[in-house]
Design a protein around this motif. Sequence first.
Motif, PDB file in Angstrom:
ATOM      1  N   SER A 464      53.406  -2.219  22.330  1.00  0.00           N
ATOM      2  CA  SER A 464      52.763  -1.049  22.940  1.00  0.00           C
ATOM      3  C   SER A 464      52.475   0.021  21.890  1.00  0.00           C
ATOM      4  O   SER A 464      51.367   0.566  21.832  1.00  0.00           O
ATOM      5  CB  SER A 464      53.655  -0.476  24.042  1.00  0.00           C
ATOM      6  OG  SER A 464      53.866  -1.411  25.076  1.00  0.00           O
ATOM      7  N   GLY A 465      53.481   0.341  21.069  1.00  0.00           N
ATOM      8  CA  GLY A 465      53.291   1.378  20.061  1.00  0.00           C
ATOM      9  C   GLY A 465      52.271   0.995  19.012  1.00  0.00           C
ATOM     10  O   GLY A 465      51.382   1.786  18.667  1.00  0.00           O
ATOM     11  N   ALA A 466      52.364  -0.229  18.478  1.00  0.00           N
ATOM     12  CA  ALA A 466      51.398  -0.688  17.482  1.00  0.00           C
ATOM     13  C   ALA A 466      50.005  -0.780  18.085  1.00  0.00           C
ATOM     14  O   ALA A 466      49.001  -0.470  17.422  1.00  0.00           O
ATOM     15  CB  ALA A 466      51.831  -2.047  16.928  1.00  0.00           C
ATOM     16  N   GLY A 467      49.923  -1.192  19.360  1.00  0.00           N
ATOM     17  CA  GLY A 467      48.630  -1.277  20.019  1.00  0.00           C
ATOM     18  C   GLY A 467      47.938   0.065  20.130  1.00  0.00           C
ATOM     19  O   GLY A 467      46.731   0.193  19.880  1.00  0.00           O
ATOM     20  N   VAL A 468      48.696   1.090  20.496  1.00  0.00           N
ATOM     21  CA  VAL A 468      48.119   2.435  20.596  1.00  0.00           C
ATOM     22  C   VAL A 468      47.603   2.904  19.237  1.00  0.00           C
ATOM     23  O   VAL A 468      46.510   3.463  19.129  1.00  0.00           O
ATOM     24  CB  VAL A 468      49.155   3.427  21.172  1.00  0.00           C
ATOM     25  CG1 VAL A 468      48.642   4.866  21.048  1.00  0.00           C
ATOM     26  CG2 VAL A 468      49.449   3.112  22.632  1.00  0.00           C
ATOM     27  N   LEU A 469      48.392   2.687  18.177  1.00  0.00           N
ATOM     28  CA  LEU A 469      47.965   3.127  16.842  1.00  0.00           C
ATOM     29  C   LEU A 469      46.773   2.317  16.339  1.00  0.00           C
ATOM     30  O   LEU A 469      45.939   2.835  15.589  1.00  0.00           O
ATOM     31  CB  LEU A 469      49.132   3.010  15.859  1.00  0.00           C
ATOM     32  CG  LEU A 469      50.322   3.938  16.122  1.00  0.00           C
ATOM     33  CD1 LEU A 469      51.386   3.743  15.046  1.00  0.00           C
ATOM     34  CD2 LEU A 469      49.901   5.396  16.191  1.00  0.00           C
ATOM     35  N   TRP A 470      46.674   1.055  16.715  1.00  0.00           N
ATOM     36  CA  TRP A 470      45.504   0.241  16.361  1.00  0.00           C
ATOM     37  C   TRP A 470      44.247   0.783  17.051  1.00  0.00           C
ATOM     38  O   TRP A 470      43.164   0.809  16.468  1.00  0.00           O
ATOM     39  CB  TRP A 470      45.756  -1.205  16.781  1.00  0.00           C
ATOM     40  CG  TRP A 470      44.557  -2.099  16.679  1.00  0.00           C
ATOM     41  CD1 TRP A 470      44.079  -2.704  15.556  1.00  0.00           C
ATOM     42  CD2 TRP A 470      43.685  -2.485  17.751  1.00  0.00           C
ATOM     43  NE1 TRP A 470      42.959  -3.451  15.855  1.00  0.00           N
ATOM     44  CE2 TRP A 470      42.698  -3.328  17.195  1.00  0.00           C
ATOM     45  CE3 TRP A 470      43.637  -2.201  19.121  1.00  0.00           C
ATOM     46  CZ2 TRP A 470      41.680  -3.890  17.969  1.00  0.00           C
ATOM     47  CZ3 TRP A 470      42.634  -2.758  19.893  1.00  0.00           C
ATOM     48  CH2 TRP A 470      41.666  -3.596  19.320  1.00  0.00           C
ATOM     49  N   ALA A 471      44.403   1.266  18.277  1.00  0.00           N
ATOM     50  CA  ALA A 471      43.249   1.658  19.091  1.00  0.00           C
ATOM     51  C   ALA A 471      42.828   3.110  18.909  1.00  0.00           C
ATOM     52  O   ALA A 471      41.629   3.419  18.928  1.00  0.00           O
ATOM     53  CB  ALA A 471      43.563   1.408  20.563  1.00  0.00           C
TER      54      ALA A 471
END
Length: 532
Positions: A464-471
């Motif tokens: 979830s955290g890495a996904g938000v920073l990727w997006a």
Amino acid sequence: MDDIRIVIFYLAVPSILFSILRKIPLWRTKKNREVKGIPGPRQFPVVGRVHDVDRFCMWKKFKEWADIYGPIYRTSMLGQQFIIISDQNIAEELLVKRGHVYSGRPQIRALFDHKTGPGYLALMDRHDIWTRQRKWIHAAMADFHRHHFFGVIEDEVKRYLAILLLDPAKFHANTREHCGRIMSRLAWGDASQGKENADSADCTLTQMSVSGPIVNTMTPLWVIPWALNPWKKFERAREDQQRAWWLNSFQIAKHKFLRGDLSENTWSNRYFVGLQNQGNLDLEQSPEEEEFASCMLGFQNLVGVVTISGPLQFFLMAMLLHPEWQKKAQEEIDRICGDRMPIIDDMADLPTVRACLKETIRWRSGVPLGVPHQAEQNDEFRGERITKGTVILACEWSMNRVPERYPDPEVFHPERYLEKGWPTYQEPLSRYPNFREGAGMHTFGWGRRVCLGQHIVDDEMFVSGAGVLWAFNLVRKTCPKTGEVIEFDSEGTNAHVILEPLPFPCDFQPRSTKRTAQILLGYADIRDQLKI
């Protein structure tokens, strides 16, 4: 309304006086045999030091006392004895090495019979129901972790990113629902229960928190007769509704299983397969066994919301307030993942992301007081008697601010896990830091009461955290009138046992038009299989 309050007052006063009279012989006995092995603030008759403690941020007062009285001290509140610990070694000595003594749970006054079960595994005393449920959940969680939770987390993160893109203003509620959806899919195969799961988790936490019903601190009020007792009436209705929801979900899943329609990637399916392997092909059970199982699965479903939603929101806050670390983590993600969303298999290659997540839990403790233990028998420590029933709190807020272990403790320093020379640095960085093992793992409890959900917290927080920073770029909001950055209190919380931050302003800006398209495409790819 004023008449009712007056009646309640006159009913409560005799209860409080009766409680005081019962304690007087105990005070005299204690005064005669008191040993000065464990220090603490001066205690006053009846109240102890309850008047000093703000029930909405009790951990800060405990930290203040730790600075005065040391890493272990005692206090009391309305006759209840407390031992407060802010040292990891002392906590290990009592709660791990002497776990056979200090693994009970204290009574939460605003809940009914939680110590006996079967409703809330984490709040039960140790007995047969606790042992059966804990053994099953431990095996189920380990099995699902080996399979990376069957891709459920990645699918729901794709949806979460699309929701953040389309409705960023509601990211607090949507983050909680996101965590509720993952757990409801894993429990029952029904993500549509995500919001109900999240709301039920929040209401349950309110009831079990010091900051919740006043009877959790002013316990004599609980004995007010039922007809005039609003706390008992509310809790009876809340618990009955929750139990009915869990049982209904369990029975629906059972019918689906018998029809062959239940997803194999659910804990309920695993439970039913186990029954059939024992020869119970038709899944016939007594009402008591159905209640046992529905509560076991229901609580496993519920607790996975509250343990992840708050820390994930604090992570968003940390990235917002520390753009230099947000940029470092994004550069690492772009280097490893390129144009695709990070997945669990990327975990070993993204130590900066993991360090930011780990430091978030230290910087803003999700469970600042720790979950309380209770002495199950008399014991002695440092020459002083600890009586049966004493509540032991390993105070996370204090423990995470010991400067010898966490230098510059008030500052967000992910490099403490990435650079040699910091006390918490561990190698290899492909493995450390994480939430499952290694330095600073006391957030998940101690000894025989350690949290069983460390694996799902690790995986879900990471994706979830890495996904938000990727997006997205997380950007401070500005006042439309003055153009100045809108400030907020980074320590403002709901004050529950497990914290969520109070709503704070944050802009989620897609990192590029190409990334916007990728977010929407990722959601389109999995939308049909979400079955909502």
